[in-house]
Design an enzyme around this catalytic site. Structure first.
Site, PDB file in Angstrom:
ATOM      1  N   PRO A  83       0.820  -1.217   0.000  1.00  0.00           N
ATOM      2  CA  PRO A  83       0.000   0.000   0.000  1.00  0.00           C
ATOM      3  C   PRO A  83       0.850   1.262   0.000  1.00  0.00           C
ATOM      4  O   PRO A  83       1.832   1.372   0.727  1.00  0.00           O
ATOM      5  CB  PRO A  83      -0.803  -0.143   1.298  1.00  0.00           C
ATOM      6  N   CYS A  84       0.444   2.194  -0.840  1.00  0.00           N
ATOM      7  CA  CYS A  84       1.319   3.332  -1.120  1.00  0.00           C
ATOM      8  C   CYS A  84       0.789   4.643  -0.571  1.00  0.00           C
ATOM      9  O   CYS A  84       1.402   5.680  -0.791  1.00  0.00           O
ATOM     10  CB  CYS A  84       1.486   3.473  -2.637  1.00  0.00           C
TER      11      CYS A  84
END
Length: 365
Positions: free
Chosen positions: A70-71
């Site tokens: 997840p960014c």
């Protein structure tokens, strides 16, 4: 191959497209995204749940591991909080690499990831004594349009290898085919027209079909494909008036003053792509999770006639059009609500970008 943080399966779709990779495990915590993955690639190897709860003994050997932790913490649209727990999930990725011992792994993330503190720590792990000792890392920004995707989406790609250095793939497409910087044969960028021309200008419905499917013992809306997700909206008259003033490539600065909300009237610079209209013969800008809201970006349909207002399509792109701009095949299956499917599409790795990486890896595996 193993796909971590698999989402709806965009990266797996690209690797499978080559005909040379077999997914043996995938992990995704979001139920609806995991269901979409399962609908397309099978439920038997998809693990829906928290990656941290998967025991080392459950991780199979694999030739390749792919995935994008997840960014949001790194994204320009996110909090940029270095203490965001989502930023540490790359450590789970490393745990899988150490257990599965792949010949190569690929990490995909937002462009900002390369300047983050987490990325600096990742680079240290390939040094002697590090958790990834024995792997060689190559990394770069890759523009999806340069690899056959009709979208200008810039991402960080990291390739790790224990079978020798694997360089970043050379671009296969270019905006200008006469560029001096391109020393090999390339094709022209694919465009919005290539992706969505010929689809109905007026969507037949604003709602998904009334159907359910069961995955992981849960009932979920789906599965839908193609024109099932070619969904219209119900814009207000004010919104329609705004849309009608925006030509291809334009945006909020094309609106007359009386149609501007105060937040835009008082902001004379920045956010140049909001209320924007795509252009038929260019790639789109980045497809984000709220592509159905023109106030969030350049998401208006490209059809616009300067002389004939009757020949304009004044609406945002549909879910189906967004999926095509992400290079998903027309028969891809989707599970979840309209909001959930939009989130899956916007968060996905463009299929063509993943396929370009997958083909490139084959030369070294």
């Amino acid at each position: 191959m193993i796909d971590l943080f698999a989402g709806c399966g965009g990266m797996t779709a690209g690797f499978v497209r080559t005909g040379r990779y077999q997914p043996t495990m995938a992990v995704e915590w979001n139920l609806h995204a995991a269901a979409t993955y399962a609908a397309n690639f099978g439920e038997d190897h998809m693990r829906w749940g928290d990656i941290a709860e998967i025991e080392n003994s459950e991780i199979p050997r694999a030739d390749v591991i792919i995935g994008g932790p997840p960014c949001q913490g790194f994204s320009n649209l996110g909090s940029r909080d270095v203490n965001d727990p989502r930023n540490t999930l790359w450590k789970e990725y490393i745990r899988f690499v150490r257990r599965a011992k792949p010949k190569a792994f690929v990490i995909e993330n937002v462009d900002r990831f390369r300047s983050s503190s987490e990325f600096a720590l990742l680079l240290k792990e390939v040094e002697p004594g590090g958790l990834l000792e024995g792997y060689k890392l190559q990394h770069a920004h890759m523009l999806a349009a340069d690899y056959g995707v009709p979208q200008r989406r810039l991402r960080t790609i990291v390739i790790g290898s224990r079978v020798g250095v694997i360089p970043i793939p050379r671009q296969t497409h270019a905006k200008d085919l006469t560029l001096d910087s391109v020393d090999h044969e390339v094709e022209a960028w694919r465009t919005v027209r290539d992706a969505i021309d010929g689809l109905p200008k007026i969507p037949a419905t604003t709602d998904l079909p009334d159907s359910e499917v069961e995955f992981f013992g849960q009932k979920i809306p789906g599965s839908f494909k193609g024109l099932d997700i070619h969904l219209g909206r119900r814009p207000t008259q004010l919104s329609l008036e705004r849309y009608n003033h925006v030509p291809p490539g334009g945006g909020r600065f094309n609106l007359p003053d009386h149609l501007l909300p105060n937040c835009w009237r008082n902001k004379k610079s920045g956010t140049t792509d909001v209320m924007g209209r795509m252009a038929w013969d260019r790639p789109s800008l980045t497809i984000r999770t709220e592509f159905f809201k023109p106030e969030k970006g350049q998401y208006l349909h490209p059809q616009w006639d300067a002389d004939n207002p009757e020949n304009r399509v004044n609406r945002p792109i549909t879910h189906f059009e967004a999926s095509r701009l992400q290079d998903f095949p027309e028969d891809y299956l989707w599970c979840g609500s309209k909001i959930e499917i939009a989130r899956q599409i916007g968060n996905a790795v463009p299929v063509g970008l993943a396929a370009a990486i997958a083909r490139h890896l084959l030369e070294y595996l």
